[in-house]
Write an enzyme that holds these catalytic residues in place. Structure first.
Site, PDB file in Angstrom:
ATOM      1  N   THR A 276       0.842  -1.197   0.000  1.00 30.15           N
ATOM      2  CA  THR A 276       0.000   0.000   0.000  1.00 30.15           C
ATOM      3  C   THR A 276       0.872   1.239   0.000  1.00 30.15           C
ATOM      4  O   THR A 276       2.038   1.190   0.406  1.00 30.15           O
ATOM      5  CB  THR A 276      -0.918   0.037   1.240  1.00 30.15           C
TER       6      THR A 276
ATOM      7  N   HIS B  94      -2.362   6.297   5.981  1.00 27.40           N
ATOM      8  CA  HIS B  94      -3.162   5.959   7.169  1.00 27.40           C
ATOM      9  C   HIS B  94      -3.061   4.464   7.478  1.00 27.40           C
ATOM     10  O   HIS B  94      -2.873   4.058   8.615  1.00 27.40           O
ATOM     11  CB  HIS B  94      -4.632   6.314   6.938  1.00 27.40           C
TER      12      HIS B  94
ATOM     13  N   ASP C 249      -7.487  -5.666   1.532  1.00 26.03           N
ATOM     14  CA  ASP C 249      -8.572  -4.997   0.838  1.00 26.03           C
ATOM     15  C   ASP C 249      -9.738  -4.941   1.809  1.00 26.03           C
ATOM     16  O   ASP C 249      -9.997  -5.920   2.532  1.00 26.03           O
ATOM     17  CB  ASP C 249      -8.950  -5.746  -0.444  1.00 26.03           C
ATOM     18  N   THR C 250     -10.385  -3.790   1.865  1.00 30.28           N
ATOM     19  CA  THR C 250     -11.429  -3.567   2.867  1.00 30.28           C
ATOM     20  C   THR C 250     -12.725  -3.152   2.198  1.00 30.28           C
ATOM     21  O   THR C 250     -12.716  -2.430   1.206  1.00 30.28           O
ATOM     22  CB  THR C 250     -10.969  -2.463   3.844  1.00 30.28           C
TER      23      THR C 250
ATOM     24  N   PHE D  16      -9.627   7.810   8.504  1.00 32.71           N
ATOM     25  CA  PHE D  16      -9.689   8.036   7.063  1.00 32.71           C
ATOM     26  C   PHE D  16     -10.898   7.297   6.491  1.00 32.71           C
ATOM     27  O   PHE D  16     -11.618   6.618   7.224  1.00 32.71           O
ATOM     28  CB  PHE D  16      -8.396   7.568   6.390  1.00 32.71           C
TER      29      PHE D  16
ATOM     30  N   ARG E 247      -9.210  -4.236  10.405  1.00 32.05           N
ATOM     31  CA  ARG E 247      -7.805  -4.432  10.019  1.00 32.05           C
ATOM     32  C   ARG E 247      -7.008  -4.957  11.205  1.00 32.05           C
ATOM     33  O   ARG E 247      -6.166  -5.835  11.071  1.00 32.05           O
ATOM     34  CB  ARG E 247      -7.208  -3.109   9.496  1.00 32.05           C
TER      35      ARG E 247
HETATM   36  P1  IMP Z   1      -9.116  -0.321   0.193  1.00 24.62           P
HETATM   37  O1  IMP Z   1      -8.923  -1.469   1.082  1.00 24.62           O
HETATM   38  O2  IMP Z   1      -7.963   0.617   0.279  1.00 24.62           O
HETATM   39  O3  IMP Z   1      -9.468  -0.710  -1.213  1.00 24.62           O
HETATM   40  O4  IMP Z   1     -10.309   0.504   0.797  1.00 24.62           O
HETATM   41  C1  IMP Z   1     -11.623   0.493   0.278  1.00 24.62           C
HETATM   42  C2  IMP Z   1     -12.373   1.700   0.797  1.00 24.62           C
HETATM   43  O5  IMP Z   1     -12.642   1.548   2.167  1.00 24.62           O
HETATM   44  C3  IMP Z   1     -11.655   3.041   0.629  1.00 24.62           C
HETATM   45  O6  IMP Z   1     -12.642   4.014   0.353  1.00 24.62           O
HETATM   46  C4  IMP Z   1     -11.055   3.286   1.980  1.00 24.62           C
HETATM   47  O7  IMP Z   1     -10.926   4.662   2.242  1.00 24.62           O
HETATM   48  C5  IMP Z   1     -12.078   2.620   2.880  1.00 24.62           C
HETATM   49  N1  IMP Z   1     -11.429   2.081   4.064  1.00 24.62           N
HETATM   50  C6  IMP Z   1     -10.465   1.120   4.111  1.00 24.62           C
HETATM   51  N2  IMP Z   1     -10.110   0.901   5.383  1.00 24.62           N
HETATM   52  C7  IMP Z   1     -10.849   1.751   6.138  1.00 24.62           C
HETATM   53  C8  IMP Z   1     -10.905   2.013   7.527  1.00 24.62           C
HETATM   54  O8  IMP Z   1     -10.177   1.429   8.355  1.00 24.62           O
HETATM   55  N3  IMP Z   1     -11.785   2.952   7.923  1.00 24.62           N
HETATM   56  C9  IMP Z   1     -12.595   3.619   7.061  1.00 24.62           C
HETATM   57  N4  IMP Z   1     -12.575   3.424   5.754  1.00 24.62           N
HETATM   58  C10 IMP Z   1     -11.705   2.489   5.296  1.00 24.62           C
END
Ligand code: IMP
Length: 199
Positions: free
Chosen positions: A11, A15, A72-73, A158, A187
């Protein structure tokens, strides 16, 4: 399995990096994509969180040769049939709202608009982590149940943090200290599972 001395976290999100470094502490050195000279736009085209985490980890292992992990979230909102889910990063952009991917403010605005007048605010954050050490591939998962607030609260964190309040808590993720968020977050839990794998 022994934890490697150095590992890449796939990544450049500052954040996420900070959270992961805080959670893993001095167990090992975490290198960002920037630190290994990777500026690739890694495609996230899988239909699942696990699939996207694996694409990112596999990309780094195959092209740069480092042991690594990627996450991935997704934010899954019950009243929206699990949306935005795997589309969380590009939620507003995917609805043709004329905004760029990763526009957190636009994403939150759209989410709150879709939930206007809806009582069921139940939601969860889910994280998938793909870890590749040598030839071994392992997937870890972490999730946290909660609800979507009616207005954003707090300035820390974030992404969707200002509109997500974990179950049984009064504060949103964005109103908590980083340590408090990490102790119960999606996470944080996925990383705890990864740490256990190493012990
Ligand atoms: P990715 O895992 O970076 O693809 O995140 C997918 C979406 O979820 C993005 O819009 C991130 O900003 C949001 N996101 C990922 N992790 C968090 C978190 O811990 N808190 C809030 N939003 C998150």
């Amino acid at each position: 399995m022994k934890i490697p001395e150095k590992i890449v976290f796939a990544t450049n999100n500052a954040h996420k990096l900070r959270e992961v470094r805080e959670i893993l502490g001095n167990r090992c050195e975490i290198l960002s994509l920037e630190q290994i000279g990777c500026h690739d736009d890694i495609p996230e085209t899988a239909p699942t969180l696990e699939g996207n985490a694996l694409i990112k980890a596999r990309w780094i292992k195959d092209k740069y040769g480092f042991d690594c992990f990627a996450d991935d979230t997704g934010l899954e909102v019950d009243a929206l049939g699990g949306e935005p889910g795997v589309k969380s990063a590009r939620y507003a952009a995917s609805q043709g709202a004329g905004v760029s991917d990763h526009d957190s403010k636009a994403n939150m605005r759209l989410l709150l608009k879709k939930l206007e007048g809806i009582e069921n605010r139940k939601a969860r954050f889910r994280t998938a982590i793909a870890l590749i050490i040598g030839d071994d591939v392992t997937i870890f998962e972490g999730k946290v149940e909660g609800e979507i607030t009616t207005v954003p609260g707090g300035t820390d964190g974030f992404g969707y943090d200002p509109v997500f309040r974990p179950l049984g808590r009064e504060l949103t993720f964005a109103e908590m200290t980083p340590a408090e968020k990490n102790s119960l977050s999606h996470r944080g839990r996925a990383l705890e599972a990864m740490i256990e794998h190493f012990c």
